[in-house]
Scaffold this motif. Structure first.
Motif, PDB file in Angstrom:
ATOM      1  N   GLY A  88       0.822  -1.206   0.000  1.00 51.43           N
ATOM      2  CA  GLY A  88       0.000   0.000   0.000  1.00 51.43           C
ATOM      3  C   GLY A  88       0.855   1.253   0.000  1.00 51.43           C
ATOM      4  N   LEU A  89       1.876   1.273   0.840  1.00 59.53           N
ATOM      5  CA  LEU A  89       2.775   2.426   0.898  1.00 59.53           C
ATOM      6  C   LEU A  89       3.506   2.608  -0.427  1.00 59.53           C
ATOM      7  N   GLY A  90       3.957   1.507  -1.010  1.00 56.98           N
ATOM      8  CA  GLY A  90       4.672   1.578  -2.271  1.00 56.98           C
ATOM      9  C   GLY A  90       3.810   2.110  -3.397  1.00 56.98           C
ATOM     10  N   ALA A  91       2.541   1.707  -3.419  1.00 55.63           N
ATOM     11  CA  ALA A  91       1.621   2.221  -4.439  1.00 55.63           C
ATOM     12  C   ALA A  91       1.417   3.719  -4.258  1.00 55.63           C
ATOM     13  N   SER A  92       1.332   4.165  -3.012  1.00 55.34           N
ATOM     14  CA  SER A  92       1.172   5.590  -2.736  1.00 55.34           C
ATOM     15  C   SER A  92       2.408   6.375  -3.176  1.00 55.34           C
ATOM     16  N   VAL A  93       3.588   5.851  -2.877  1.00 55.88           N
ATOM     17  CA  VAL A  93       4.831   6.540  -3.247  1.00 55.88           C
ATOM     18  C   VAL A  93       4.986   6.589  -4.761  1.00 55.88           C
ATOM     19  N   HIS A  94       4.639   5.507  -5.443  1.00 56.64           N
ATOM     20  CA  HIS A  94       4.733   5.514  -6.903  1.00 56.64           C
ATOM     21  C   HIS A  94       3.794   6.568  -7.498  1.00 56.64           C
ATOM     22  N   THR A  95       2.586   6.640  -6.986  1.00 57.44           N
ATOM     23  CA  THR A  95       1.635   7.643  -7.470  1.00 57.44           C
ATOM     24  C   THR A  95       2.172   9.047  -7.231  1.00 57.44           C
ATOM     25  N   LEU A  96       2.758   9.270  -6.052  1.00 56.68           N
ATOM     26  CA  LEU A  96       3.397  10.549  -5.745  1.00 56.68           C
ATOM     27  C   LEU A  96       4.522  10.850  -6.732  1.00 56.68           C
ATOM     28  N   SER A  97       5.269   9.818  -7.123  1.00 54.79           N
ATOM     29  CA  SER A  97       6.414   9.999  -8.010  1.00 54.79           C
ATOM     30  C   SER A  97       6.003  10.342  -9.443  1.00 54.79           C
ATOM     31  N   CYS A  98       4.802   9.985  -9.827  1.00 52.36           N
ATOM     32  CA  CYS A  98       4.300  10.328 -11.161  1.00 52.36           C
ATOM     33  C   CYS A  98       3.729  11.746 -11.206  1.00 52.36           C
ATOM     34  N   TYR A  99       3.455  12.312 -10.052  1.00 52.10           N
ATOM     35  CA  TYR A  99       2.746  13.587  -9.972  1.00 52.10           C
ATOM     36  C   TYR A  99       3.489  14.760 -10.617  1.00 52.10           C
ATOM     37  N   PRO A 100       4.797  14.946 -10.383  1.00 58.85           N
ATOM     38  CA  PRO A 100       5.459  16.109 -10.984  1.00 58.85           C
ATOM     39  C   PRO A 100       5.322  16.161 -12.504  1.00 58.85           C
ATOM     40  N   VAL A 101       5.537  15.043 -13.183  1.00 61.02           N
ATOM     41  CA  VAL A 101       5.402  15.031 -14.645  1.00 61.02           C
ATOM     42  C   VAL A 101       3.950  15.243 -15.045  1.00 61.02           C
ATOM     43  N   ALA A 102       3.037  14.558 -14.363  1.00 62.84           N
ATOM     44  CA  ALA A 102       1.626  14.640 -14.726  1.00 62.84           C
ATOM     45  C   ALA A 102       1.065  16.043 -14.535  1.00 62.84           C
ATOM     46  N   GLN A 103       1.485  16.725 -13.474  1.00 66.90           N
ATOM     47  CA  GLN A 103       0.889  18.010 -13.124  1.00 66.90           C
ATOM     48  C   GLN A 103       1.687  19.206 -13.634  1.00 66.90           C
ATOM     49  N   PHE A 104       3.005  19.078 -13.704  1.00 66.12           N
ATOM     50  CA  PHE A 104       3.845  20.229 -14.018  1.00 66.12           C
ATOM     51  C   PHE A 104       4.682  20.038 -15.287  1.00 66.12           C
ATOM     52  N   GLY A 105       4.683  18.834 -15.837  1.00 66.66           N
ATOM     53  CA  GLY A 105       5.455  18.594 -17.040  1.00 66.66           C
ATOM     54  C   GLY A 105       4.826  19.252 -18.255  1.00 66.66           C
ATOM     55  N   SER A 106       5.650  19.487 -19.271  1.00 65.98           N
ATOM     56  CA  SER A 106       5.121  20.008 -20.530  1.00 65.98           C
ATOM     57  C   SER A 106       4.339  18.912 -21.250  1.00 65.98           C
ATOM     58  N   ASP A 107       3.601  19.281 -22.285  1.00 64.74           N
ATOM     59  CA  ASP A 107       2.873  18.282 -23.066  1.00 64.74           C
ATOM     60  C   ASP A 107       3.835  17.235 -23.616  1.00 64.74           C
ATOM     61  N   ALA A 108       4.971  17.691 -24.105  1.00 63.36           N
ATOM     62  CA  ALA A 108       5.950  16.763 -24.669  1.00 63.36           C
ATOM     63  C   ALA A 108       6.503  15.822 -23.596  1.00 63.36           C
ATOM     64  N   GLN A 109       6.750  16.348 -22.402  1.00 60.78           N
ATOM     65  CA  GLN A 109       7.266  15.505 -21.319  1.00 60.78           C
ATOM     66  C   GLN A 109       6.225  14.478 -20.890  1.00 60.78           C
ATOM     67  N   ARG A 110       4.974  14.896 -20.778  1.00 57.45           N
ATOM     68  CA  ARG A 110       3.923  13.948 -20.404  1.00 57.45           C
ATOM     69  C   ARG A 110       3.799  12.840 -21.444  1.00 57.45           C
ATOM     70  N   GLU A 111       3.821  13.217 -22.700  1.00 61.33           N
ATOM     71  CA  GLU A 111       3.686  12.220 -23.763  1.00 61.33           C
ATOM     72  C   GLU A 111       4.879  11.269 -23.803  1.00 61.33           C
ATOM     73  N   ARG A 112       6.053  11.780 -23.450  1.00 60.56           N
ATOM     74  CA  ARG A 112       7.254  10.955 -23.505  1.00 60.56           C
ATOM     75  C   ARG A 112       7.369   9.998 -22.330  1.00 60.56           C
ATOM     76  N   TRP A 113       7.120  10.496 -21.121  1.00 60.85           N
ATOM     77  CA  TRP A 113       7.427   9.696 -19.940  1.00 60.85           C
ATOM     78  C   TRP A 113       6.230   9.117 -19.203  1.00 60.85           C
ATOM     79  N   LEU A 114       5.098   9.787 -19.222  1.00 60.94           N
ATOM     80  CA  LEU A 114       3.991   9.336 -18.382  1.00 60.94           C
ATOM     81  C   LEU A 114       3.460   7.955 -18.772  1.00 60.94           C
TER      82      LEU A 114
END
Length: 384
Positions: A88-114
Motif C-alpha cells: 500500500g505504501l509503495g503504491a502511494s509513493v509511486h503515485t506521488l512519483s508520477c505527480y510532478p510530470v503529470a501536473q507540471f510537465g510540458s505536453d511533450a514531457q507527459r507524452e514521452r514519460w507518463l
C-alpha cells in the motif's frame, strides 16, 4: 483486505474494489509474513498489481491511467495496506512519483514519460529529504549545476529516507539550482541508470521491512536539462503540491492498517474466554473496541472529505494535513490498543498486530511529521 462497506460512485469502482480484495486475499496476505521476515523487496508483486492497473489509478486514460477519482484511489490504497502495508505504501509513493510530470510537465514531457510511468512495469521514487534537511525541506543542499551549453545538469549531493531507493526505475530529484532558499530549488527527473546516481545499502527499519528505503547518492550525476520538470526555481512549489496529495495517500494507508488491527482485535476478543465468558463481553474491553472503531471510521471520513475537495478542484492542503495527522495518530493508537486486547498474544509474531504496531509509527513521520501537520493547520487558523 477488510470487511468495510464502501460507498462507491460507479459500478466500475465497485468492481475495482472487488478486484483489489481478491488480489489481497489470494496474493498479498499469503506472502506478507515471509517477505517481512526476510526483509525482501517484492518487486514481482508490484509488477503484478501494476499490470492490474493499480499503480496508475488517478491519472488520465490518455496516458495509460485509470482515470479514477481520488476518493476511489485512496480506498484502494486502504485495502492494499490492510493486507500488506509495504505494498500500500509503495503504491502511494509511486503515485506521488508520477505527480510532478503529470501536473507540471510540458505536453511533450507527459507524452514521452507518463505512459511508461503508468504502464505498471515501472516503479518511481520521490527524493526530497536529505540527511540535514527533513522537516526543513527548503534547506536542501543537493546541487545541480547547468553546463555551459545548457544541455545537462551536474548533480551532487545525498537524498535520504527514499522509499524504493535502489529499486526504482526513475527518481524525482529536488535539487538546488540557485542560492535563493525555497525559490532556488528545481525538479529533475532521473532514470535509475543515470551515470553518477547510486543507492546506499538499505536502511534497517523497525517496520515495513519489505519496503526498501535507502539514501540516493549523487556524485556528479549527469541529467539532461530536458528532464527538468517545470521552470528553474519551481521545484519547491512542485514538492509541496505533490505532498498535499501524498499526505492523503499516507492517511489512507494508515486507515487500512488501523482497520486490519481493529478487525483482528474484535475477532480475538470474540474467541478468547476468561472468567467464564468472552472477553468482548467485558464492558471495559468492549468500550476500548468501540473507541477504536469510532476513531477508524472518523479517520476514513476525514480523508474522503479531503479527497472530495481534491476531486472537485477545490483547495485541500489544510484538509490533507488534518487527514494525515488524525489518521496516522489514530493508527498508532488503534494498533497499540489492539496489542493490548490480545495481551501476550499481541506481543508475539504469531499474530500480525505486532507488525501493524511497528508499521504505524513511521506513518506519523513520513510525508511531513505530524508536528509539521499541526504547524500547517495552525498557520491556516492564524490567517483566517
Amino acid at each position: 483486505m477488510t470487511t468495510v462497506e464502501r460507498d462507491l460512485p460507479t459500478d466500475e469502482a465497485h468492481d475495482l474494489l472487488e478486484l483489489v480484495r481478491d488480489i489481497a486475499r489470494q496474493r498479498l496476505v499469503p506472502q506478507v509474513d515471509d517477505y517481512e521476515d526476510k526483509g525482501t523487496f517484492p518487486r514481482e508483486v508490484f509488477t503484478e498489481i501494476g499490470r492490474a492497473g493499480l499503480l496508475s489509478l488517478p491519472y488520465p486514460e490518455e496516458f495509460g491511467g485509470g482515470a479514477q477519482p481520488y476518493t476511489v484511489y485512496l480506498q484502494v490504497l486502504e485495502e492494499l495496506s490492510a493486507a500488506w502495508g509495504a505494498v500500500g505504501l509503495g503504491a502511494s509513493v509511486h503515485t506521488l512519483s508520477c505527480y510532478p510530470v503529470a501536473q507540471f510537465g510540458s505536453d511533450a514531457q507527459r507524452e514521452r514519460w507518463l505512459p511508461g510511468m503508468l504502464s505498471g512495469e515501472q516503479l518511481g521514487a520521490y527524493c526530497l529529504s536529505e540527511p540535514t534537511s527533513g522537516s526543513d525541506a527548503a534547506a536542501l543542499r543537493t546541487r545541480a549545476v547547468l553546463s555551459a551549453d545548457g544541455a545537462t545538469y551536474d548533480v551532487t549531493g545525498t537524498k535520504a529516507w527514499i522509499t524504493h531507493g535502489g529499486v526504482a526505475d526513475f527518481y524525482n530529484l529536488m535539487v538546488r539550482t540557485a542560492d535563493t532558499g525555497p525559490h532556488g530549488i528545481s525538479c529533475l527527473l532521473a532514470d535509475a541508470d543515470t551515470p553518477g546516481l547510486s543507492a546506499a545499502p538499505p536502511e534497517r527499519k523497525m517496520g515495513y521491512r519489505s519496503s526498501q528505503t535507502a539514501q540516493i547518492l549523487l556524485d556528479g550525476a549527469t541529467v539532461d536539462s530536458g528532464r527538468r520538470i517545470g521552470e528553474e526555481g519551481q521545484g519547491f512549489t512542485i514538492a509541496l503540491s505533490a505532498l498535499d496529495s501524498g499526505r492523503l495517500g499516507i492517511a489512507a494507508c494508515a486507515v487500512g492498517i488501523a482497520q486490519a488491527a481493529l478487525e483482528s482485535a474484535v475477532a480475538y476478543a470474540k474467541e478468547r474466554q476468561q472468567f467464564g465468558q468472552r472477553i468482548i463481553d467485558f464492558q471495559g474491553l468492549s468500550f476500548m473496541l468501540a473507541d477504536m472503531a469510532t476513531q477508524v471510521a472518523a479517520a476514513r471520513e476525514l480523508y474522503l472529505a479531503a479527497a472530495r475537495r481534491r476531486d472537485a478542484g477545490q483547495s485541500f492542503s489544510v484538509q490533507a494535513a488534518m487527514a494525515k495527522l488524525f489518521a496516522t495518530d489514530t493508527c498508532m493508537k488503534v494498533t497499540t490498543d489492539a496489542v493490548q486486547v490480545l495481551g501476550g498474544a499481541g506481543y508475539v509474531r504469531d499474530f500480525p498486530v505486532e507488525r501493524w504496531f511497528r508499521e504505524a509509527k513511521v506513518l506519523q513521520i513520513v510525508e511531513g511529521t505530524n508536528q509539521v501537520q499541526r504547524l500547517v493547520i495552525g498557520r491556516h487558523l492564524a490567517k483566517h
